[in-house]
Scaffold this motif. Structure first.
Motif, PDB file in Angstrom:
ATOM      1  N   ARG A 252      46.378  37.633  43.255  1.00 41.99           N
ATOM      2  CA  ARG A 252      45.518  38.720  42.817  1.00 41.99           C
ATOM      3  C   ARG A 252      44.515  39.083  43.910  1.00 41.99           C
ATOM      4  O   ARG A 252      44.249  40.239  44.173  1.00 41.99           O
ATOM      5  CB  ARG A 252      44.765  38.271  41.547  1.00 41.99           C
ATOM      6  N   HIS A 253      43.961  38.060  44.564  1.00 41.71           N
ATOM      7  CA  HIS A 253      42.965  38.287  45.611  1.00 41.71           C
ATOM      8  C   HIS A 253      43.563  37.819  46.936  1.00 41.71           C
ATOM      9  O   HIS A 253      43.846  36.637  47.102  1.00 41.71           O
ATOM     10  CB  HIS A 253      41.688  37.514  45.318  1.00 41.71           C
ATOM     11  N   ASP A 254      43.748  38.747  47.861  1.00 40.29           N
ATOM     12  CA  ASP A 254      44.431  38.396  49.103  1.00 40.29           C
ATOM     13  C   ASP A 254      43.439  38.328  50.258  1.00 40.29           C
ATOM     14  O   ASP A 254      42.953  39.353  50.738  1.00 40.29           O
ATOM     15  CB  ASP A 254      45.524  39.439  49.385  1.00 40.29           C
TER      16      ASP A 254
ATOM     17  N   ASP B  11      43.285  46.228  56.637  1.00 46.27           N
ATOM     18  CA  ASP B  11      43.269  46.946  55.361  1.00 46.27           C
ATOM     19  C   ASP B  11      44.279  48.086  55.474  1.00 46.27           C
ATOM     20  O   ASP B  11      44.049  49.082  56.152  1.00 46.27           O
ATOM     21  CB  ASP B  11      41.864  47.498  55.107  1.00 46.27           C
TER      22      ASP B  11
ATOM     23  N   PRO C  70      42.056  42.838  51.887  1.00 49.07           N
ATOM     24  CA  PRO C  70      42.135  43.580  50.614  1.00 49.07           C
ATOM     25  C   PRO C  70      41.790  45.053  50.813  1.00 49.07           C
ATOM     26  O   PRO C  70      40.989  45.387  51.700  1.00 49.07           O
ATOM     27  CB  PRO C  70      41.069  42.913  49.742  1.00 49.07           C
TER      28      PRO C  70
ATOM     29  N   HIS D 221      38.739  48.698  47.133  1.00 53.28           N
ATOM     30  CA  HIS D 221      38.361  48.500  45.732  1.00 53.28           C
ATOM     31  C   HIS D 221      38.506  47.044  45.289  1.00 53.28           C
ATOM     32  O   HIS D 221      37.873  46.605  44.351  1.00 53.28           O
ATOM     33  CB  HIS D 221      39.204  49.410  44.828  1.00 53.28           C
ATOM     34  N   ALA D 222      39.338  46.289  45.984  1.00 58.23           N
ATOM     35  CA  ALA D 222      39.613  44.919  45.558  1.00 58.23           C
ATOM     36  C   ALA D 222      38.735  43.893  46.277  1.00 58.23           C
ATOM     37  O   ALA D 222      38.774  42.707  45.967  1.00 58.23           O
ATOM     38  CB  ALA D 222      41.085  44.596  45.788  1.00 58.23           C
TER      39      ALA D 222
ATOM     40  N   ALA E 264      35.873  41.788  44.197  1.00 63.11           N
ATOM     41  CA  ALA E 264      36.444  40.758  43.325  1.00 63.11           C
ATOM     42  C   ALA E 264      36.965  39.582  44.151  1.00 63.11           C
ATOM     43  O   ALA E 264      36.826  38.416  43.759  1.00 63.11           O
ATOM     44  CB  ALA E 264      37.557  41.352  42.470  1.00 63.11           C
ATOM     45  N   ALA E 265      37.555  39.889  45.303  1.00 60.19           N
ATOM     46  CA  ALA E 265      38.054  38.821  46.168  1.00 60.19           C
ATOM     47  C   ALA E 265      36.906  37.958  46.667  1.00 60.19           C
ATOM     48  O   ALA E 265      37.003  36.730  46.730  1.00 60.19           O
ATOM     49  CB  ALA E 265      38.835  39.427  47.346  1.00 60.19           C
TER      50      ALA E 265
END
Lengths: 538, 538
Positions: B158-160, B167, B519, B522-523, B526-527
């Motif tokens: 989910r989190h890379d 990117d 990531p 937008h991600a 969270a990462a």
């Protein structure tokens, strides 16, 4: 390393000072540690633009500042360049930062920063007590040294009839661009990442469908690998074959020399197969395997030369032009099954048969024993480097693994674009257009020869981008014909040039290989004239 | 091979007849040589669409004809497919051309042609006196067999935060397309041909200027080679080094495992160099050469392991993050000169230094001893497979020669497009935008860690697309941290994963390598949260 020594012997050989601006002050002015270097024009506006270490070194800051660089960057660039091209010789002591700052009318700290940067990069050397000097390094590279790269070079001439190249003016630039636009509009971000060594899934899907439809190939996207030209594909196969213990590959007696180079470079031996009107003598493969296996049992090196694969051009033998007959196809597959070998089917111009529907790919006879290789080099352009292999199960993993060691995954945008070109139907239309174009070329060639060189026979099936011209007995030798042609600006090759082994040279009349697809449209009639002229006196 | 035998054992395992249309006639009806196969629906309009050999075989011609294919092509396709997928088993005797023609309501000659075509392709076998039978061939490939290709696979989550990737959402699609349009508009036809193994001259010219301007590289278009990723470039260099007798290459103790794989695959041994705060211990190179040369004189194999080249990441050691100090640069060049060796400078993210102007390329210290390698994998996208080598004179010819054996010349449209992107200034603007973007990412990472995991230290210079996080003594072991992260959907790697030789593992506290560029925007928050969470309990 003594960095502070002064080395008069390494004084710059070609000072670049502009005429009229060089000063007569002794050139070791800056080396005596006095820090007394001065701007060429004192305090005038040009002071910041020019500075001199000794007599003949000038740092041109003015031009750089005008180009928008800051003063610090301008000084740094100018100094680095002066060291690089030898104007500041190794060992030269630089003025102190205070002196140079005054000289240039810039802050001392700026000079300190520049010295620091260039010291970190290794151009300058800074030592407590001895100031900043030019570091020891290589002599400047003499300008104008040239390096010759001959690999991949092909001869050129006014009339180009060398086989192996399509008419490059047919490349569908606007269709390609339109497909690129659509492909880029819908590609997910992850498409731009390192990807599968098999290539983009979009293209493998499009190709699996296309190849089944057009060539009868039985494969699926998991068994297709996109490679950068069939030559790369052959190299990957060669590596995979070597790994499984293959020592040699059977090749057609006539074929592409670069393909043989690729196999040899992988450490494989070559076993030429004779050709006849039905194509390669694959019926001899069993004998080759048995004979060599049955040799002196102690000769491990010899047993190793038994072919573990056979490279064929079944649709249209290159260059002799036969289609591989059904029994020869069956014999090759039977041999591969019996000896745990592989058939490599090079379908280099499978789309270009003019007289009838082409034979389907031989790969479909046994997808577990036949590797199918195709390319867009003839149907689109060689410069795209787009080709594909449909792999037997046993070769997918090793070939992909070797691919991952090479260029990893291939260029994604071209792959997505080609997939779109196929899926949109543009590729089919383009291939049809090319087929008509090349068929017309071939018809013109055949008609011109029939009229103006009736003694010459065009052999091989009506297919592909080249033709073999058989000359009557008693004609000049091939080498002489080729040389005469080149002297007249006409580039073509002899049939003998494609021979796998000179020892196999048959005692046959000479023949030439003519790439009728090569010239652009406007140049074709003149090339044809030059060819007929040559053959008239052959 | 007996082609006319009937082989009940190879009857099709999964007949594809549509429910309700299969007939109850015995399936060997077509094998008894009577030629009495009949259309399923007699003379009705569907007669031409369906025909049966025996009880459960149907050739669906209707659908094919509707799709626009001619009757001949429809029959040919249907028959070929039936043979391919096993519905017509090897040995099955086909109806006579007269009978089938009547059956289908088509001319007998059409059937003769189709039989002839499929016989030529090897699907059918025709023998005087015994009619036409299905040829012997491989059993049909079982559907659904899968092939696993693991090469090039990377873990996903989910989190890379796996390092080594930019990117991907930053890829400038419209700028690229605009450059492609301009490049395709002006490219000469010959650009689409096989070209120089160095790559297109337009790109080599653009890069020579760009690299001199931005990285201080001293080269020219004749010494630049465009390759499909730095990994391919490294493979070509490895081959050239092997050829000149090099047996081993010195590598940094921490580095990219795939690069080491490529060197090993070329048959080169690896000699790891320790790292410290000044980068790789190039000062040890002389000792390595001397020590190994001075070993037991009889041990030829051992002398062969002396390094003939050293692979370095001077701008920003990957992954530990040091910039190679000036004296280390000088030592490497001095070693290369003294031992006829080469320095390979991997400038993989030379454009991305945030705190100050980056150090210029080390290649400029001695263009005859240092190979400069750069890539667009970080600045644009890995999927482009665009990288370059600036080669010393002595390596141009061999590297180009090995390139010609591989993918010949590289994809021309990408090369022309990239040249236009550089020349138009779009590339500079894009790189600047990326630099700001990644710098912000790094700042966010550092700030988040300072606040939420103050026990973690971010080491290395402010540069690049990744950071090394040093954990305090007593933290969990690296492997456990990585496993905990993956369990929580967070992908990152330990510092130890990059180690050239597990035996070198230092007795140091654990460290993680975090790719903060990976990531999409937008991600990223969270990462970052997931990372801080992991480190809180580290």
């Amino acid at each position: 390393m003594s960095r502070s020594r002064t080395t008069p012997g390494t004084a710059p050989s070609a000072p670049r000072s502009a005429p009229g601006t060089s000063r007569s002050a002794p050139r070791d002015r800056s080396r005596d540690g006095s820090g007394s270097s001065r701007a060429a024009d004192g305090g005038a506006p040009a002071a910041a633009a020019w500075t001199a270490f000794g007599g003949d070194l000038h740092l041109d800051l003015g031009g750089r500042r005008a180009a928008g660089a800051g003063l610090r960057a301008a000084l740094e660039d100018a100094l680095r360049e002066a060291v690089q091209d030898g104007r500041l010789a190794p060992g030269t002591r630089l003025p102190s930062s205070r002196a140079l700052g005054q000289d240039l009318g810039i802050a001392r700290n700026t000079v300190v920063e520049v010295y620091g940067q260039l010291t970190a990069e290794g151009w300058l050397s800074s030592r407590q007590g001895s100031g900043t000097t030019v570091a020891e390094r290589a002599a400047p590279r003499p300008a104008g040294r040239t390096v010759e790269v001959r690999a991949g070079l092909r001869p050129t001439g006014r009339h180009d009839l060398l086989a192996g190249r399509p008419d490059l003016s047919l490349f569908p630039r606007s269709a390609w661009l339109a497909s690129a636009r659509r492909a880029l509009a819908v590609a997910p971000h992850e498409a731009f990442d390192y990807g599968s060594p098999l290539g983009r899934i979009e293209l493998r899907r499009a190709l699996a469908d296309y190849l089944a439809r057009v060539r009868g190939v039985r494969t699926d996207p998991e068994r297709l690998l996109i490679c950068a030209g069939l030559r790369q594909g052959l190299g990957l196969l060669a590596a995979a074959l070597r790994e499984r213990g293959t020592g040699a590959v059977a090749v057609e007696a006539y074929g592409l020399p670069p393909q043989r180079d690729t196999l040899r470079a992988a450490g494989l031996g070559l076993v030429p197969l004779p050709l006849d009107g039905s194509g390669a003598r694959t019926d001899l493969l069993d004998g080759l395997s048995a004979e060599r296996a049955g040799g002196r049992t102690g000769a491990g090196a010899r047993a190793d030369r038994r072919p573990g694969a056979v490279l064929l051009t079944p649709a249209h033998q290159f260059p002799t032009g036969a289609a591989l007959a059904a029994d020869r196809r069956a014999a090759a597959v039977r041999w591969a099954r019996a000896h745990d070998g592989y058939v490599i089917e090079d379908d280099y111009d499978g789309e270009f048969r003019y007289d009838r529907q082409p034979l389907g790919a031989m790969q479909a006879l046994d997808p577990d024993r036949v590797v199918y290789g195709g390319t867009a080099a003839k149907s689109l352009a060689p410069g795209l480097r787009l080709a594909w292999l449909a792999l037997p199960d046993g070769l997918v993993e090793p070939v992909a693994r070797f691919r991952a060691l090479a260029d990893t995954t291939g260029p994604v945008i071209d792959q997505l674009t080609f997939a779109e070109l196929i899926d949109s139907g543009r590729y089919d239309r383009h291939v049809r257009r090319c087929r008509l174009h090349y068929r017309r070329r071939r018809d013109l060639l055949v008609a011109a020869l029939a009229e103006r060189a009736p003694h010459v026979r065009v052999t091989g099936i009506a297919a592909g981008l080249h033709a073999v011209l058989q000359l009557p007995p008693g004609s000049r030798p091939e080498a002489e014909l080729v040389a005469r042609a080149r002297a007249g600006g006409l580039v073509l090759s002899s049939l003998g040039w494609y021979l796998a082994d000179p020892a196999l040279a048959p005692d046959a009349p000479p023949a030439l290989v003519v790439g009728h697809a090569t010239p652009p449209e406007h140049a074709f009639p003149a090339a044809l004239d030059a060819l007929c002229e040559l053959l008239r006196e052959a």
